[in-house]
Structures are given as structure tokens and as C-alpha cells.
Design an enzyme around this catalytic site. Structure first.
Site, PDB file in Angstrom:
ATOM      1  N   ARG A   1     -28.538  22.107   3.856  1.00  0.00           N
ATOM      2  CA  ARG A   1     -27.938  22.327   2.663  1.00  0.00           C
ATOM      3  C   ARG A   1     -28.946  22.626   1.613  1.00  0.00           C
ATOM      4  O   ARG A   1     -28.381  23.134   0.691  1.00  0.00           O
ATOM      5  CB  ARG A   1     -27.073  21.256   2.529  1.00  0.00           C
ATOM      6  CG  ARG A   1     -25.939  21.150   3.095  1.00  0.00           C
ATOM      7  CD  ARG A   1     -25.064  19.914   3.040  1.00  0.00           C
ATOM      8  NE  ARG A   1     -25.868  18.666   3.516  1.00  0.00           N
ATOM      9  CZ  ARG A   1     -25.524  17.177   3.201  1.00  0.00           C
ATOM     10  NH1 ARG A   1     -24.385  17.120   2.348  1.00  0.00           N
ATOM     11  NH2 ARG A   1     -26.034  16.335   3.969  1.00  0.00           N
TER      12      ARG A   1
ATOM     13  N   GLN B   1     -40.811  15.416  16.876  1.00  0.00           N
ATOM     14  CA  GLN B   1     -39.397  15.090  17.180  1.00  0.00           C
ATOM     15  C   GLN B   1     -38.748  16.501  17.491  1.00  0.00           C
ATOM     16  O   GLN B   1     -38.357  17.252  16.953  1.00  0.00           O
ATOM     17  CB  GLN B   1     -38.550  14.329  16.334  1.00  0.00           C
ATOM     18  CG  GLN B   1     -37.341  13.782  17.056  1.00  0.00           C
ATOM     19  CD  GLN B   1     -36.249  13.244  16.403  1.00  0.00           C
ATOM     20  OE1 GLN B   1     -36.221  13.839  14.982  1.00  0.00           O
ATOM     21  NE2 GLN B   1     -35.183  12.551  16.679  1.00  0.00           N
TER      22      GLN B   1
ATOM     23  N   ALA C   1     -59.547  38.105 -37.983  1.00  0.00           N
ATOM     24  CA  ALA C   1     -58.361  38.218 -37.316  1.00  0.00           C
ATOM     25  C   ALA C   1     -58.591  39.752 -36.284  1.00  0.00           C
ATOM     26  O   ALA C   1     -59.381  40.663 -36.624  1.00  0.00           O
ATOM     27  CB  ALA C   1     -57.379  38.754 -38.018  1.00  0.00           C
TER      28      ALA C   1
ATOM     29  N   ALA D   1     -66.565  43.793 -40.733  1.00  0.00           N
ATOM     30  CA  ALA D   1     -65.061  44.196 -40.181  1.00  0.00           C
ATOM     31  C   ALA D   1     -65.115  45.577 -39.473  1.00  0.00           C
ATOM     32  O   ALA D   1     -65.745  46.508 -39.906  1.00  0.00           O
ATOM     33  CB  ALA D   1     -64.154  44.241 -41.161  1.00  0.00           C
TER      34      ALA D   1
END
Ligand code: UD1
Ligand code: MG
Length: 492
Positions: free
Chosen positions: A45, A107, A413, A456
């Protein structure tokens, strides 16, 4: 205050989620016993290629839950009976730390629960008085309940774990005599109408006298509605042999509930999460909503930790005192030191955050990210395999990979470490007090000296010396006579 002392699991030995496998202080050492875990059923299931007992509940395989509970009892032997998908189960278990201590019985074919136990017989220690039978798909059973079961078994008897259910459909029913003694267990498919009306059921969990098992199992027949060898039939054999049959009843039914499909798995997962959230709150953790936290592993919290909505914790996560986790964060194998704050929508994996650091919102710390104290990592910043020392700031839109960033560094940034040339990874080293201007590309291997300033927009391809300004930038020009183009009209 140490984290471990506030571990809600460690404190509550009787909690369903108590940390298992350790030593327990308040309990006498229980009897040594064999434990057999039945896990050969197919689990049809589940509708899945994965064997049922490997499906995860709270980040851990169902079978692993059962094994952890088993280990808390310090058994002499643990034997797992597998059939369907047995190889996959054994392969998964081979990476577990107690793998060497497990015995496996196969088993094949599956002829019933007693037949399964029979396959385990050769692996049991015959000198142990008790053999405890557990199911691999019943994950939330408490060690404390099993200790009660073993006590009621008292080495000689057969003891069944039962429950009273308003709707007993599907379960084996406990049949008692007038004096309340258990006479036998009848499976629903074999039961008469009056027997079906009985609402005391067999959870399937039993403690059995080991010495009796070979004889009893050999005497069973499969002359029943399912043509199976029923473990439940041992009860009638015990009664016939004058062996006492006792029972312990579970109050919290979810303890004995099994997983047969995804609906039941999810229901038990919710139950586990709810119990876990309660344990955290009792230990002082402030949860914005206990229904909206998911712990898939171990969450250790110091004092006054605050956790907002919808966070997921995986693996081992340690949160120091006064840590605050914002909403919608995912933390996997993370250490967060005292007073640090993780803001909303951050994703952290295999990393460490220093005292008083601030991370996010929308930050991603990947494996090997180590942030020192008071570090600030802002939005849309990704850090991988890098150390960032005390009080450095990387606040916006950056990628820092394979880098050593010193203390008090400011990274502007849009800074990117170009750490990969398509074949190899190289490191970037940035000294203390350096200032990296926005939109800088650091082409590794490269070193920025302490106190250096990088202008930058620089593409840094050679080392930047300390205490100096380094920049690479096309010269800026202005054309006064330049005119903006204008749109042509049709007639012109
Ligand atoms: C069993 C009990 C029933 C009890 C119920 C509780 C028997 C005969 N019946 O019924 O009284 O109320 O559990 O859930 O014991 N398994 C094997 N090999 C097999 C058959 C089963 O390893 O040949 C394992 C399964 O993987 C599972 C457990 O045993 O973990 C129980 O098997 P299941 O088929 O669910 O038994 P039930 O019919 O539900
Ligand atoms: Mg069943």
C-alpha cells in the site's frame, strides 16, 4: 550554559522522543533480551519502489526509529527479518553506526508472522530468558512501554501489548475468560461475530519466553483463513502448556500504530513533530507556532531561542542561547552561536555561524561556510567553503567561494570570487580591514592585503598590496556633442 544540558530529549527519558541508545540514570538496567524486528512484509500500500521500512519519518527511516528504541533496551541480540526488498534494506543499514551489531534473517517466501520469527531463531541467544518481537513499521513505540512489557513478562510468561480501540477493524482481537485471563488471540478474518465485537486488540508487539519458542513454533499450523503461520497462535499454546499469559495496555495509541500507506506515515510524522515541538517548548524554546516547525533530526537549543514559522531543521542543528531564527528558514547540520540572528528565507547547510552574527534575509550558506562573531551576511549572498572572520560584512548580492576573509572586511555589493577555471578551484585571501568596492571580480588564486582598498568595478587578476588603492577600470569619457537617436517617422 551548554547546549547539551538543555537538550529537551536528554531531559525527558519518558518522552516518546527521548534520546535513545545512551545510558539511563533513573532506571535500573532492564533484563537483557533478544529483540526480533519483523520487516519482511511487502508494504504494497505504500505504492513505492522503496521498501516500506526505509521510508522516512522525521528524517529517519522507520526501521531506524525501531532500532533506536531497541538499542535503548541494551539487548543481547537484535535480529531483523527481511524478505521483500531485503537487499535494499541491508544495503541502507550498512552505513548505520551499529550495522556490525545487527543480525539479518531472510524470510522467503513470507508465510506469516510466526514463520518470520522462526527464521530468526538461529540468531537468538538461547540463554536470554526473553525475546521481544517488534514490527519494523511501528516507529513511535517508546522504550519505556517496552520496559513495562518486559517487566510483565517476568522471564517466564508470554506478555502481549494490547490496546483498546473504538474501531478495532483489521486487528487481531484479545479473547479473555470470565476472570479476565487471556485465552487466545483471534485474527479478524477468523473471528466470529461476537469476537469481532471485542475492542481490545493485539498491537502485534510481544515478549516471549525464549526457551519455549522452538517447540511452540514447530507445533503451529497454518490452518486458518489466511493460510499463514500466526504469531498470535502462540498465546493459545502458552495457555495449553500452563505458561502464564499477561498483557500491558498502551494508552497513547499512536505508540502502537503502524505505517501501511503514505496517509498513515504522514499522520505519525505529524504526531512526532507535535510531541517534539512540545518537548522543545517545555525546555523553554519560543516557537511562533508548534504546528509549523519540522525537525528531521536533532535540534538542540540553548536558553531563550526564538523560532518563527515554517522552519525546517535537518541533521544535527545546535542553536546557542538567544538565537533567533526568522520565518521560512532551512538549517541542515548547522551550529549557530549565542545571540546570532538568521533572518527570513535563509538556507544554511553544513556550516557554522558565530556569536552575534546576522544572516539574511535570503542568504545561502553552503557547506564549509564558517562565520566569525558579529559577521553580517545580507540578502542574496552565497558563501561556500569560506571563513569570514569577526565583524566582516558582506551585505548584498555576492558570491564568496573558497575564500579566507579576514576581520572587519567590507565587501561591496555584487562582489564575486572567480574561484573556478572550469577545471580547478582556487582560493581567494582577503586580509583584515580590507575594503572591496562594489561589483569587484576577484580572479583566484589571489590575495588582497590587509587594509587594502579595491575600487568599485575592478577585475582583480593580480594581488592587491596592503594599505593601497588598487583598481582596474576603463577611463571614463564624456561626449558633449552626442545626441540621442530619435525614432524615424514613415514620411521622412
Ligand atoms: C498482525 C497480527 C494482528 C495484529 C496486527 C497489528 C498476526 C497473525 N497478526 O496482523 O493480530 O492486530 O498485526 O498490526 O501476527 N511480517 C513478516 N513476515 C510475514 C508477515 C508479516 O515479516 O510473513 C511482518 C510485516 O512486515 C509487519 C508485521 O510482520 O511488520 C505485521 O504483519 P502484517 O501483515 O501487517 O500483520 P497483520 O495481518 O496486520
Ligand atoms: Mg498490519
Amino acid at each position: 550554559m551548554g547546549l547539551a544540558s538543555l537538550n529537551p530529549f536528554g531531559m525527558a527519558e519518558n518522552s516518546p522522543l527521548s534520546r535513545q541508545g545512551g545510558t539511563y540514570r533513573n532506571h535500573p538496567k532492564p533484563e537483557i533480551m533478544n529483540i526480533v524486528i519483523l520487516a519482511a512484509g511487502q508494504g504494497k500500500r505504500m505504492n513505492s519502489g522503496l521498501p516500506k521500512v526505509l521510508h522516512a519519518l522525521a528524517g529517519k527511516a522507520l526501521l531506524r526509529h525501531v532500532l533506536d528504541t531497541a538499542r535503548a533496551l541494551e539487548p543481547a541480540r537484535v535480529c531483523i527479518v527481511v524478505g521483500h526488498g531485503g537487499e535494499a534494506v541491508r544495503a541502507a543499514a550498512s552505513s548505520w553506526e551499529d550495522a556490525a551489531a545487527l543480525c539479518w534473517a531472510l524470510q522467503e517466501p513470507q508465510l506469516g508472522t510466526a514463520h518470520a520469527l522462526q527464521q530468526a531463531l538461529p540468531f537468538l541467544d538461547k540463554n536470554e530468558a526473553a525475546t521481544l518481537v517488534l514490527y519494523g513499521d511501528v516507529p513511535l513505540l517508546r522504550a519505556q512501554t517496552l520496559r513495562q512489557l518486559l517487566q510483565a513478562q517476568g522471564r517466564e510468561a508470554l506478555c502481549v501489548l494490547t490496546a483498546k480501540l473504538p474501531d478495532p477493524t483489521g486487528y487481531g482481537r484479545i479473547v479473555r475468560d470470565r476472570n479476565g485471563g487471556i485465552v487466545r488471540i483471534v485474527e479478524e478474518k477468523d473471528a466470529s461475530q461476537p469476537e469481532r465485537a471485542l475492542c481490545e486488540i493485539n498491537t502485534g508487539i510481544m515478549a516471549l519466553p525464549t526457551a519455549r519458542l522452538p517447540g511452540w513454533l514447530a507445533r503451529l499450523s497454518c490452518d486458518n483463513a489466511q493460510a499463514e503461520y500466526y504469531l498470535t497462535d502462540l498465546v493459545a499454546l502458552a495457555v495449553a502448556d500452563g505458561v502464564p499469559v499477561t498483557s500491558v495496555s498502551v494508552d497513547a495509541l499512536w505508540e502502537a500504530e503502524g505505517v501501511n500507506d503514505q496517509v498513515q506515515r504522514a499522520a505519525l510524522e505529524r504526531r512526532w513533530q507535535r510531541e517534539n515541538a512540545q518537548a522543545l517548548m517545555r525546555a523553554g524554546v519560543h516557537l511562533a507556532d508548534p504546528e509549523r516547525i519540522d525537525v528531521r533530526g536533532e535540534l538542540l537549543c540553548g536558553r531563550d531561542v526564538v523560532i518563527d514559522l515554517n522552519c525546517v531543521f535537518e541533521g544535527r542543528v545546535e542553536l546557542g542561547a538567544d538565537v533567533a531564527i526568522g520565518p521560512h528558514c532551512v538549517l541542515k547540520n548547522v551550529r549557530v552561536a549565542e545571540g546570532a540572528r538568521i533572518h527570513a528565507f535563509s538556507h544554511l547547510e553544513d556550516c557554522a555561524v558565530g556569536e552575534g552574527a546576522i544572516v539574511g534575509p535570503y542568504a545561502r550558506l553552503r557547506p564549509g561556510a564558517e562565520l566569525g562573531p558579529q559577521v553580517h551576511i545580507g540578502n542574496f549572498v552565497e558563501i561556500k567553503n569560506s571563513r569570514v572572520e569577526a565583524a566582516s560584512k558582506i551585505n548584498h548580492l555576492s558570491y564568496i567561494g573558497d575564500a579566507d576573509i579576514g576581520s572587519r572586511v567590507n565587501i561591496g555589493a555584487g562582489t564575486i570570487t572567480c574561484n573556478y577555471d572550469g577545471a580547478n578551484k582556487s582560493r581567494t585571501v582577503v586580509g583584515d580591514d580590507a575594503f572591496i568596492g562594489s561589483n569587484t571580480l576577484l580572479v583566484a588564486p589571489i590575495t588582497v592585503g590587509s587594509g587594502a582598498t579595491v575600487g568599485a568595478g575592478t577585475t582583480l587578476t593580480r594581488d592587491a598590496p596592503p594599505e593601497a588603492l588598487t583598481l582596474s577600470r576603463a577611463a571614463q569619457t564624456t561626449r558633449i556633442d552626442w545626441k540621442r537617436p530619435v525614432r524615424k517617422t514613415k514620411n521622412s
